[in-house]
Design a protein around this motif. Structure first.
Motif, PDB file in Angstrom:
ATOM      1  N   GLU A 177      -1.097 -14.931   0.441  1.00  0.00           N
ATOM      2  CA  GLU A 177       0.042 -14.247   0.957  1.00  0.00           C
ATOM      3  C   GLU A 177       1.098 -13.840  -0.017  1.00  0.00           C
ATOM      4  OE1 GLU A 177       1.316 -15.807   4.642  1.00  0.00           O
ATOM      5  OE2 GLU A 177      -0.451 -16.484   5.294  1.00  0.00           O
ATOM      6  N   ALA A 178       1.769 -12.832  -0.023  1.00  0.00           N
ATOM      7  CA  ALA A 178       2.869 -12.269  -0.643  1.00  0.00           C
ATOM      8  C   ALA A 178       3.943 -11.826   0.301  1.00  0.00           C
ATOM      9  CB  ALA A 178       2.505 -11.530  -1.784  1.00  0.00           C
ATOM     10  N   GLU A 179       5.268 -12.013  -0.087  1.00  0.00           N
ATOM     11  CA  GLU A 179       6.085 -11.443   1.025  1.00  0.00           C
ATOM     12  C   GLU A 179       6.839 -10.168   0.554  1.00  0.00           C
ATOM     13  OE1 GLU A 179       7.965 -13.907  -2.118  1.00  0.00           O
ATOM     14  OE2 GLU A 179       6.366 -14.460  -0.298  1.00  0.00           O
ATOM     15  N   ASP A 180       6.547  -9.607  -0.671  1.00  0.00           N
ATOM     16  CA  ASP A 180       7.132  -8.397  -1.193  1.00  0.00           C
ATOM     17  C   ASP A 180       6.317  -7.879  -2.342  1.00  0.00           C
ATOM     18  OD1 ASP A 180       8.143  -9.755  -3.525  1.00  0.00           O
ATOM     19  OD2 ASP A 180       9.861 -10.122  -2.554  1.00  0.00           O
ATOM     20  N   GLY A 181       6.660  -6.774  -2.463  1.00  0.00           N
ATOM     21  CA  GLY A 181       5.883  -5.945  -3.855  1.00  0.00           C
ATOM     22  C   GLY A 181       5.901  -6.832  -5.035  1.00  0.00           C
ATOM     23  N   LEU A 182       7.148  -7.365  -5.320  1.00  0.00           N
ATOM     24  CA  LEU A 182       7.100  -8.036  -6.540  1.00  0.00           C
ATOM     25  C   LEU A 182       5.888  -9.339  -6.502  1.00  0.00           C
ATOM     26  CD1 LEU A 182      10.686  -8.294  -7.837  1.00  0.00           C
ATOM     27  CD2 LEU A 182       8.945  -7.470  -9.100  1.00  0.00           C
ATOM     28  N   ALA A 183       6.165  -9.974  -5.456  1.00  0.00           N
ATOM     29  CA  ALA A 183       5.143 -11.342  -5.508  1.00  0.00           C
ATOM     30  C   ALA A 183       3.803 -10.772  -5.393  1.00  0.00           C
ATOM     31  CB  ALA A 183       5.539 -12.037  -4.053  1.00  0.00           C
ATOM     32  N   ALA A 184       3.300  -9.542  -4.562  1.00  0.00           N
ATOM     33  CA  ALA A 184       2.204  -8.996  -4.534  1.00  0.00           C
ATOM     34  C   ALA A 184       1.449  -8.957  -6.201  1.00  0.00           C
ATOM     35  CB  ALA A 184       1.965  -7.797  -3.656  1.00  0.00           C
ATOM     36  N   ILE A 185       2.521  -8.216  -6.813  1.00  0.00           N
ATOM     37  CA  ILE A 185       1.807  -7.669  -8.278  1.00  0.00           C
ATOM     38  C   ILE A 185       1.628  -8.987  -9.105  1.00  0.00           C
ATOM     39  CG2 ILE A 185       2.708  -6.984 -10.369  1.00  0.00           C
ATOM     40  CD1 ILE A 185       4.663  -4.850  -8.624  1.00  0.00           C
ATOM     41  N   GLN A 186       2.340 -10.055  -9.027  1.00  0.00           N
ATOM     42  CA  GLN A 186       2.295 -11.373  -9.674  1.00  0.00           C
ATOM     43  C   GLN A 186       1.143 -11.875  -9.085  1.00  0.00           C
ATOM     44  OE1 GLN A 186       4.023 -12.037 -12.190  1.00  0.00           O
ATOM     45  NE2 GLN A 186       2.596 -13.688 -12.446  1.00  0.00           N
ATOM     46  N   LYS A 187       0.708 -12.036  -7.864  1.00  0.00           N
ATOM     47  CA  LYS A 187      -0.374 -12.859  -7.287  1.00  0.00           C
ATOM     48  C   LYS A 187      -1.771 -11.867  -7.451  1.00  0.00           C
ATOM     49  CE  LYS A 187       1.421 -15.684  -3.602  1.00  0.00           C
ATOM     50  NZ  LYS A 187       1.063 -16.861  -3.529  1.00  0.00           N
ATOM     51  N   ALA A 188      -1.476 -10.525  -7.568  1.00  0.00           N
ATOM     52  CA  ALA A 188      -2.838  -9.666  -7.764  1.00  0.00           C
ATOM     53  C   ALA A 188      -3.233 -10.146  -9.363  1.00  0.00           C
ATOM     54  CB  ALA A 188      -2.450  -8.192  -7.599  1.00  0.00           C
ATOM     55  N   LYS A 189      -2.264 -10.243 -10.317  1.00  0.00           N
ATOM     56  CA  LYS A 189      -2.904 -10.491 -11.622  1.00  0.00           C
ATOM     57  C   LYS A 189      -3.370 -12.043 -11.743  1.00  0.00           C
ATOM     58  CE  LYS A 189       0.954  -7.905 -13.821  1.00  0.00           C
ATOM     59  NZ  LYS A 189       2.205  -7.869 -14.523  1.00  0.00           N
ATOM     60  N   GLU A 190      -2.631 -12.785 -10.703  1.00  0.00           N
ATOM     61  CA  GLU A 190      -3.170 -14.348 -11.068  1.00  0.00           C
ATOM     62  C   GLU A 190      -4.511 -14.531 -10.384  1.00  0.00           C
ATOM     63  OE1 GLU A 190      -0.204 -16.688  -9.178  1.00  0.00           O
ATOM     64  OE2 GLU A 190       1.359 -16.109 -10.650  1.00  0.00           O
ATOM     65  N   MET A 191      -4.584 -13.981  -9.058  1.00  0.00           N
ATOM     66  CA  MET A 191      -5.992 -14.324  -8.446  1.00  0.00           C
ATOM     67  C   MET A 191      -7.010 -13.151  -8.503  1.00  0.00           C
ATOM     68  SD  MET A 191      -5.045 -13.497  -4.232  1.00  0.00           S
ATOM     69  CE  MET A 191      -6.669 -13.870  -3.480  1.00  0.00           C
ATOM     70  N   LYS A 192      -6.718 -11.981  -8.928  1.00  0.00           N
ATOM     71  CA  LYS A 192      -7.900 -10.946  -8.927  1.00  0.00           C
ATOM     72  C   LYS A 192      -8.358 -10.868  -7.844  1.00  0.00           C
ATOM     73  CE  LYS A 192      -7.398 -10.073 -13.717  1.00  0.00           C
ATOM     74  NZ  LYS A 192      -6.136  -9.389 -13.792  1.00  0.00           N
ATOM     75  N   PRO A 193      -7.843 -10.475  -6.598  1.00  0.00           N
ATOM     76  CA  PRO A 193      -8.560 -10.469  -5.229  1.00  0.00           C
ATOM     77  C   PRO A 193      -9.511  -9.228  -5.198  1.00  0.00           C
ATOM     78  CG  PRO A 193      -6.338  -9.481  -5.193  1.00  0.00           C
ATOM     79  CD  PRO A 193      -6.490 -10.017  -6.661  1.00  0.00           C
ATOM     80  N   ASP A 194     -10.558  -9.154  -4.331  1.00  0.00           N
ATOM     81  CA  ASP A 194     -11.517  -8.381  -4.016  1.00  0.00           C
ATOM     82  C   ASP A 194     -10.601  -7.105  -3.077  1.00  0.00           C
ATOM     83  OD1 ASP A 194     -13.742  -9.670  -5.120  1.00  0.00           O
ATOM     84  OD2 ASP A 194     -13.338 -11.118  -3.188  1.00  0.00           O
ATOM     85  N   LEU A 195      -9.781  -7.550  -2.387  1.00  0.00           N
ATOM     86  CA  LEU A 195      -9.022  -6.608  -1.635  1.00  0.00           C
ATOM     87  C   LEU A 195      -7.507  -7.137  -1.261  1.00  0.00           C
ATOM     88  CD1 LEU A 195      -9.572  -4.295   0.459  1.00  0.00           C
ATOM     89  CD2 LEU A 195     -10.507  -6.148   2.255  1.00  0.00           C
ATOM     90  N   ILE A 196      -7.023  -6.120  -1.272  1.00  0.00           N
ATOM     91  CA  ILE A 196      -5.394  -6.273  -0.699  1.00  0.00           C
ATOM     92  C   ILE A 196      -4.830  -5.598   0.144  1.00  0.00           C
ATOM     93  CG2 ILE A 196      -2.958  -6.152  -1.850  1.00  0.00           C
ATOM     94  CD1 ILE A 196      -4.249  -6.281  -4.726  1.00  0.00           C
ATOM     95  N   PHE A 197      -4.319  -6.222   1.278  1.00  0.00           N
ATOM     96  CA  PHE A 197      -3.545  -5.429   2.530  1.00  0.00           C
ATOM     97  C   PHE A 197      -2.170  -5.220   2.044  1.00  0.00           C
ATOM     98  CE2 PHE A 197      -7.510  -6.480   4.350  1.00  0.00           C
ATOM     99  CZ  PHE A 197      -7.717  -5.591   5.390  1.00  0.00           C
ATOM    100  N   MET A 198      -1.638  -4.002   2.016  1.00  0.00           N
ATOM    101  CA  MET A 198      -0.307  -3.864   1.537  1.00  0.00           C
ATOM    102  C   MET A 198       0.429  -3.141   2.369  1.00  0.00           C
ATOM    103  SD  MET A 198       1.752  -4.155  -1.745  1.00  0.00           S
ATOM    104  CE  MET A 198       0.598  -4.107  -2.776  1.00  0.00           C
TER     105      MET A 198
END
Length: 131
Positions: free
Chosen positions: A34-55
């Motif tokens: 989970e990420a609570e805002d766009g900045l956290a989402a960008i960081q987590k996307a780089k770290e976890m390389k998810p298959d899917l993101i709900f934004m």
């Protein structure tokens, strides 16, 4: 056995993140972050390389559109599904132009999420079928 999808949920509402996480668990997804805002989402996307993101689109700080743009610049193969209660055609068009995979309307339903997960698993192109 099918590969489990790793999913990142980005929404400023803890309640919506919890509801979506419960839906994803029903859908037998793998890792759910989970990420609570766009900045956290960008960081987590780089770290976890998810298959899917709900934004979520509307968030304080960096909104979903800005985060989508940065995430797509970093990894254009990521599948990002934009979610908004203010689902206007202009938001939809802009999100798709920026590389969003799909778009779902809030409140998010099990049926909408299941349909998107099935498309991702089959490798189908995202279409904004849930507007």
């Amino acid at each position: 056995m099918q590969k489990q999808l790793n999913v990142l949920i980005c929404d400023d509402s803890a309640l919506i993140r919890k509801k979506l996480k419960n839906i994803l668990e029903v859908c037998k997804c793998g890792t759910i972050e989970e990420a609570e805002d766009g900045l956290a989402a960008i960081q987590k996307a780089k770290e976890m390389k998810p298959d899917l993101i709900f934004m979520d689109i509307v968030m304080p700080g960096k909104d979903g559109m800005e985060a989508l743009e940065e995430i797509m610049d970093e990894d254009p193969s990521l599948k990002v599904v934009m979610a908004s209660s203010a689902g206007t055609q202009s938001h939809l068009k802009k999100a798709l132009d920026l590389g969003a995979y799909d778009f779902i309307q809030k409140p998010i339903t099990l049926e909408a999420v299941t349909a998107i997960i099935e498309k991702v698993m089959k490798g189908e192109k995202g279409e904004s079928t849930h507007v």
